[in-house]
Design a protein around this motif. Structure first.
Motif, PDB file in Angstrom:
ATOM      1  N   ILE A 644       0.859  -1.181   0.000  1.00  0.00           N
ATOM      2  CA  ILE A 644       0.000   0.000   0.000  1.00  0.00           C
ATOM      3  C   ILE A 644       0.898   1.235   0.000  1.00  0.00           C
ATOM      4  O   ILE A 644       1.738   1.394   0.893  1.00  0.00           O
ATOM      5  N   THR A 645       0.745   2.069  -0.998  1.00  0.00           N
ATOM      6  CA  THR A 645       1.460   3.342  -1.077  1.00  0.00           C
ATOM      7  C   THR A 645       0.438   4.421  -1.346  1.00  0.00           C
ATOM      8  O   THR A 645      -0.210   4.443  -2.401  1.00  0.00           O
ATOM      9  N   THR A 646       0.259   5.309  -0.383  1.00  0.00           N
ATOM     10  CA  THR A 646      -0.759   6.341  -0.515  1.00  0.00           C
ATOM     11  C   THR A 646      -0.419   7.487   0.432  1.00  0.00           C
ATOM     12  O   THR A 646       0.647   7.499   1.056  1.00  0.00           O
ATOM     13  N   GLN A 647      -1.300   8.440   0.527  1.00  0.00           N
ATOM     14  CA  GLN A 647      -1.225   9.488   1.535  1.00  0.00           C
ATOM     15  C   GLN A 647      -2.516   9.481   2.340  1.00  0.00           C
ATOM     16  O   GLN A 647      -3.566   9.044   1.854  1.00  0.00           O
ATOM     17  N   ALA A 648      -2.420   9.973   3.569  1.00  0.00           N
ATOM     18  CA  ALA A 648      -3.601   9.970   4.426  1.00  0.00           C
ATOM     19  C   ALA A 648      -3.548  11.152   5.377  1.00  0.00           C
ATOM     20  O   ALA A 648      -2.467  11.606   5.770  1.00  0.00           O
ATOM     21  N   ARG A 649      -4.729  11.635   5.724  1.00  0.00           N
ATOM     22  CA  ARG A 649      -4.859  12.655   6.761  1.00  0.00           C
ATOM     23  C   ARG A 649      -5.478  11.999   7.989  1.00  0.00           C
ATOM     24  O   ARG A 649      -6.463  11.260   7.878  1.00  0.00           O
ATOM     25  N   PHE A 650      -4.905  12.279   9.159  1.00  0.00           N
ATOM     26  CA  PHE A 650      -5.316  11.648  10.400  1.00  0.00           C
ATOM     27  C   PHE A 650      -5.890  12.694  11.358  1.00  0.00           C
ATOM     28  O   PHE A 650      -5.243  13.714  11.633  1.00  0.00           O
ATOM     29  N   ALA A 651      -7.092  12.446  11.852  1.00  0.00           N
ATOM     30  CA  ALA A 651      -7.684  13.343  12.845  1.00  0.00           C
ATOM     31  C   ALA A 651      -6.826  13.326  14.105  1.00  0.00           C
ATOM     32  O   ALA A 651      -6.320  12.275  14.513  1.00  0.00           O
ATOM     33  N   GLY A 652      -6.665  14.482  14.717  1.00  0.00           N
ATOM     34  CA  GLY A 652      -5.813  14.583  15.903  1.00  0.00           C
ATOM     35  C   GLY A 652      -4.363  14.866  15.574  1.00  0.00           C
ATOM     36  O   GLY A 652      -3.515  14.888  16.477  1.00  0.00           O
ATOM     37  N   ASP A 653      -4.071  15.079  14.309  1.00  0.00           N
ATOM     38  CA  ASP A 653      -2.708  15.411  13.877  1.00  0.00           C
ATOM     39  C   ASP A 653      -2.284  16.733  14.525  1.00  0.00           C
ATOM     40  O   ASP A 653      -2.891  17.782  14.293  1.00  0.00           O
ATOM     41  N   ASN A 654      -1.250  16.669  15.348  1.00  0.00           N
ATOM     42  CA  ASN A 654      -0.766  17.882  16.021  1.00  0.00           C
ATOM     43  C   ASN A 654       0.534  18.399  15.418  1.00  0.00           C
ATOM     44  O   ASN A 654       1.236  19.203  16.032  1.00  0.00           O
ATOM     45  N   GLY A 655       0.858  17.885  14.226  1.00  0.00           N
ATOM     46  CA  GLY A 655       2.075  18.313  13.564  1.00  0.00           C
ATOM     47  C   GLY A 655       3.327  17.593  14.034  1.00  0.00           C
ATOM     48  O   GLY A 655       4.437  17.928  13.614  1.00  0.00           O
ATOM     49  N   ARG A 656       3.146  16.590  14.918  1.00  0.00           N
ATOM     50  CA  ARG A 656       4.305  15.895  15.486  1.00  0.00           C
ATOM     51  C   ARG A 656       4.151  14.387  15.335  1.00  0.00           C
ATOM     52  O   ARG A 656       4.457  13.629  16.241  1.00  0.00           O
ATOM     53  N   GLY A 657       3.650  13.941  14.201  1.00  0.00           N
ATOM     54  CA  GLY A 657       3.423  12.522  14.019  1.00  0.00           C
ATOM     55  C   GLY A 657       4.714  11.723  13.959  1.00  0.00           C
ATOM     56  O   GLY A 657       5.714  12.162  13.379  1.00  0.00           O
ATOM     57  N   GLU A 658       4.705  10.543  14.563  1.00  0.00           N
ATOM     58  CA  GLU A 658       5.848   9.632  14.519  1.00  0.00           C
ATOM     59  C   GLU A 658       5.369   8.221  14.194  1.00  0.00           C
ATOM     60  O   GLU A 658       4.345   7.759  14.730  1.00  0.00           O
ATOM     61  N   TRP A 659       6.130   7.545  13.343  1.00  0.00           N
ATOM     62  CA  TRP A 659       5.911   6.121  13.098  1.00  0.00           C
ATOM     63  C   TRP A 659       6.711   5.322  14.122  1.00  0.00           C
ATOM     64  O   TRP A 659       7.906   5.539  14.259  1.00  0.00           O
ATOM     65  N   TRP A 660       6.053   4.417  14.820  1.00  0.00           N
ATOM     66  CA  TRP A 660       6.732   3.505  15.734  1.00  0.00           C
ATOM     67  C   TRP A 660       6.597   2.093  15.174  1.00  0.00           C
ATOM     68  O   TRP A 660       5.470   1.621  14.934  1.00  0.00           O
ATOM     69  N   ASP A 661       7.727   1.440  14.972  1.00  0.00           N
ATOM     70  CA  ASP A 661       7.760   0.109  14.373  1.00  0.00           C
ATOM     71  C   ASP A 661       7.821  -0.931  15.487  1.00  0.00           C
ATOM     72  O   ASP A 661       8.831  -1.045  16.184  1.00  0.00           O
ATOM     73  N   ALA A 662       6.733  -1.693  15.665  1.00  0.00           N
ATOM     74  CA  ALA A 662       6.668  -2.651  16.763  1.00  0.00           C
ATOM     75  C   ALA A 662       7.492  -3.903  16.504  1.00  0.00           C
ATOM     76  O   ALA A 662       7.696  -4.702  17.417  1.00  0.00           O
ATOM     77  N   VAL A 663       7.982  -4.088  15.279  1.00  0.00           N
ATOM     78  CA  VAL A 663       8.871  -5.220  14.999  1.00  0.00           C
ATOM     79  C   VAL A 663      10.297  -4.872  15.393  1.00  0.00           C
ATOM     80  O   VAL A 663      10.978  -5.629  16.089  1.00  0.00           O
TER      81      VAL A 663
END
Length: 882
Positions: A644-663
């Motif tokens: 999946i390659t796309t873009q998305a807007r997330f409610a609650g976005d405070n301008g400080r989004g981080e991806w956390w990789d649980a693997v």
């Protein structure tokens, strides 16, 4: 004064910032080192039971080493007759030796820091030799009695033990039931039919019972039967535990008491609760069409109330009084409702199909609306059947679908106890994946469980945060039930319009199911409620919904608003009130929309801002959101076999989004606004919007370029195999000597690097090739639909140091820190499944079934074929540069 005010404001803001930073750092720390109680558990099958203390200790240690936090002991059917030549002895259930083994297990579990649950019976549903026919699961059945023209008597059938005739109908009128074998009637010139209604026993036996646990299934709505079971089985089990080692929880599997539709005092309870005599209306329970629907509603509702009052409440109280908890799968037959989950300490679900109604979402929804912090699911029950076929990637593919429904405690199904003297891979359950350490790829298990552990812990943070609730048509289900199958959750599968759940998810929302009891209890806190084409609705719940709409709530009705209140007890007044409320809601045109079922998704988008708005819709994309004190946490997953390659807007976005990789346990900046989403097949990530964490550099796409082709020149060897296995690119099964080989093969080779190759700005990745998606199919036995380049998992060492495990896309490891100028040595330990060995060894159960009867049927044995194994490549050292 102004300076003091400014100082106090600054001080307050500083305290808030410090608190916010502290909360965020604690969240990151809990992600890195999650609490132990969030570890996945295993259902531990004790076959026979034929268990030995030494092997019990060894298997507990193996579970702990594999990253599991505990187990649930479930004694089930024997897999061997008693055999003096091997030392296998089946210990009767609840015997002193069995309890000694249970006590020993609890002591070892406590010493190992492992949670221990115990099934409150053997097999399922509860029952056994202690249940007399008078306490066995009860049914109501209709017997048709033809009367020839001119007949003056009706001959009654023989009543078996536990049966009695409760009503007789002739010409649609109830007539007295005679005490003898015949009933006198007035003759008629035409042929007629009489109907005798018999309260009897289903005769169902405990499924998959251990030796000594055979017998009738209990009547779940009989106080005497439940009390007998708790005393005879429950108290006997707990006698194996002292005060310090009580089980964490006692477990009840799903209620599968087929045909259960009665109990001895049902007529009395019905009249007390519903206000009229059920025996006058018994033909309605078997009527076709809508005739008798109101009576069926009242009858099913009474059954449901009795399940709550006589099964769930007493067992939960019994467990709490004895210092433990009650964990239960609250669905099945007879019929609990969604709100019945509120009556047990630990609700549990089952089912991975996250885009349809299933019992997992049933349990998690109840946990959410009734504010239960932990909700578990029985996971991997039918994963990649037959047993032993499942891979680590299969495990992840299914567990993510449970996470997307709100599960935050995984109960793996499961771990088969197996005596060490049984040939590899040992014993297995008839219908589930096998995940003990006799699985060839088990050395990779700690990596899989670490992932499950991290996600489970994060999904306990904050509170669930769904804007949408879907009303369950429980009232319609009650009205449509028949004695042959009285189950609310099974009715739900039939009642939901096609793709109702899918439309909600594709509109960028998550949801909870909700029912009348929860709404009456004030649990409707969502922004929007969907009423899915109801005929009936509880009038008290409808009153609450109308008041909620007056306070700003939104409603989408698919089809039409309801017109009936439910049962005969509600009468015309109840129906009139429901119709009045429906008319009232129709007047609230800004807040109530009535639309065709197929327009639900579009309507939802028009009235509610998406929680997640994808640039391009993809049904494989799933998410769930948790609301934190200082932000939001999303779990997102690709549930499909294509990237999946796309873009998305997330409610609650405070301008400080981080991806956390649980693997990997790593994090990187996600940015804000239109956030780029890149997910490999079956990949998942956490997206966190919190303030207070150190700001990360914006993530940068890496340019990948091949550096060294390592596909050839490997030294390949397998333990116990004289001739070397094939080079990468060829399956072990292509070699006749390895066609039925299950185990591991070691691939080793060296390669040289120049100092310039180890540029600090570049990352060097060991890549094992690309996967190939398999066609989409409807999966009754779910699995990851990929042809993987590593079959089925690998551990990698570089220059003698662990580099990690390879078991999921993108099938590569970052080995930069382990490489050096000059000669480098790489070792890849590849492991397959146990299927290849089993495919050459058909098992006979002739003597076992002669001794104990046919207690199970092994599933999908026609699929027991050698599976491709090994490295398929190409293997490449890749250079990644920003």
């Amino acid at each position: 004064m102004q300076r003091i005010t400014i100082f106090l404001i600054s001080l307050f803001c500083g305290v808030c910032v410090a608190q916010e930073r502290g909360d965020s750092e604690l969240l990151w720390q809990r992600f890195q080192q999650p609490p132990a109680d969030a570890r996945p558990m295993m259902r531990w099958w004790w076959f026979g039971p034929a268990v030995e203390h030494q092997e019990l200790d060894r298997e507990i240690a193996a579970m702990k080493a594999g990253g599991f936090g505990g187990f649930e002991v479930q004694p089930v059917y024997a897999l061997s007759t008693d055999d003096p030549s091997t030392g296998i002895v089946n210990t009767p259930y609840l015997s002193d030796p069995f309890l000694t083994a249970l006590r020993h297990t609890s002591e070892t579990a406590r010493a190992s820091g492992m949670r221990m649950d115990v099934t409150l019976g053997s097999g399922w549903p509860f029952g056994g030799p202690h249940i007399p026919i008078t306490e066995a699961a009860a049914e109501i059945r209709r017997v048709e009695l033809p009367l020839p023209a001119g007949a003056a008597t009706i001959g009654l059938p023989f009543m078996e033990p536990g049966e009695r005739a409760v009503a007789l109908f002739l010409d649609e009128a109830r007539v007295p039931v005679p005490k003898g074998a015949t009933a006198d009637v007035r003759p008629a010139a035409r042929e007629r039919k009489a109907y005798l209604f018999v309260a009897g026993r289903t005769g169902q036996q405990v499924k998959r019972a251990a030796v000594g646990a055979e017998g009738f299934v209990i009547d779940h709505i009989s106080p005497a039967a439940v009390a007998n079971h708790l005393t005879t089985v429950g108290d006997r089990l707990l006698s194996a535990f002292d005060g310090a080692t009580k089980p964490y929880a006692m477990f009840s599997d799903s209620l599968e008491s087929y045909g259960a539709s009665w109990t001895d005092d049902l007529p009395q309870e019905f009249e007390r609760r519903r206000g009229y005599d059920l025996l006058d209306h018994l033909p309605a329970l078997f009527a076709e069409g809508s005739e008798g629907a109101a009576v069926r509603f009242d009858w099913a509702r009474t059954l449901s109330e009795l399940v709550d009052d006589r099964y769930l409440k007493p067992i939960n109280a019994w467990a709490n009084q004895r210092g433990t908890r009650f964990r239960a799968q609250v669905y099945g037959l007879p019929p609990p409702t969604l709100s019945s989950n509120a009556l047990v300490d630990l609700p549990e679900g089952e089912g991975a199909d996250w885009r349809r109604f299933n019992s997992t979402r049933w349990a998690t929804s109840a946990a959410h609306v009734y504010e239960r912090d932990v909700v578990s699911s029985e996971t991997w029950t039918w994963l990649h059947s037959p047993s032993w076929a499942a891979t680590p990637l299969d495990m992840k593919a299914e567990v993510d679908r449970h996470f997307l429904q709100g599960v935050n405690q995984i109960i793996g199904h499961g771990w088969p106890y197996s005596p060490p003297q049984v040939a590899e891979p040992g014993w297995a359950f008839y219908a589930a994946a096998s995940f003990n350490d006799r699985n060839p790829w088990y050395p990779v298990m700690p990596t899989v469980t670490r992932y499950v552990h991290r996600v489970s812990a994060m999904l306990r943070e904050g509170k669930p945060d769904s804007a949408v609730a879907i009303y369950l048509p429980t009232e319609d289900a009650f009205a449509d039930m028949r004695p042959a199958r009285a189950s609310v959750n099974e009715e739900m599968r039939q009642r939901f319009q096609p793709n109702l759940v899918g439309q909600v998810l594709d509109a960028g929302q998550t949801f909870d199911f909700i029912d009348a009891s929860a709404i009456v209890a004030g649990k409707l806190t969502h922004r929007l409620l969907i009423l899915p084409g109801l005929d009936r609705i509880d009038s008290a719940a409808f009153e609450r919904i109308a008041a909620w709409v007056d306070n700003g709530g939104l409603v989408i009705v698919t089809g039409a608003l309801p017109g009936s209140a439910g049962g005969l007890m509600d009468g015309a007044a109840g129906a009139q009130r429901v119709q009045q409320l429906s008319r009232q809601l129709l007047e609230s045109k800004q807040r109530v929309r009535v639309v065709p079922p197929e327009s639900l998704g579009a309507t939802l988008r028009s009235v509610l801002e998406p929680t997640v708005a994808l640039a391009s819709s993809n049904s494989a994309f799933g998410f769930i959101r948790r609301r934190l004190d200082n932000g939001y946490l999303y779990f997102i997953a690709n549930t499909g076999q294509r990237p999946i390659t796309t873009q998305a807007r997330f409610a609650g976005d405070n301008g400080r989004g981080e991806w956390w990789d649980a693997v990997t346990g790593e994090r990187e900046s996600a940015g804000s606004g239109n956030i780029a989403v890149h997910l490999a097949p079956y990949e998942s990530k956490l997206l966190v919007f919190v303030s207070g964490l150190d700001r990360l550099e914006p993530a940068t796409e890496h340019r990948l370029s091949p550096m060294l082709d390592l596909s050839k020149g490997w030294r390949v060897q397998a333990k116990g195999i004289s001739a070397p296995p094939p080079q990468p690119g060829t399956s072990w099964t292509d070699d006749p000597k390895l066609k039925h080989y299950s185990g591991s093969v070691t691939y080793q080779r060296s390669f040289a690097l120049k100092k310039a190759d180890l540029d600090n700005d570049a990352r060097l990745l060991l890549d094992f090739g690309a996967d190939t998606p398999l066609p989409d199919i409807r999966q009754d036995r779910p699995r990851a639909l990929l042809e993987a380049p590593v079959r089925d998992a690998a551990l990698v060492r570089v220059n003698g140091k662990d580099a990690g495990a390879v078991w999921m896309p993108p099938w590569r490891l970052d080995v930069t820190p382990l490489l050096r100028p000059g000669k480098n040595e790489v070792e890849v330990l590849v492991m397959n499944t146990a299927i290849n060995t089993l495919s050459a060894r058909p098992v006979s159960k002739r003597l076992l079934e002669l001794r104990y009867g046919a207690r199970f049927k092994e599933e999908d044995q026609d699929k027991l074929q050698p599976s491709p194994s090994g490295l398929f490549g190409p293997v490449t050292l890749i250079r990644a540069v920003k």
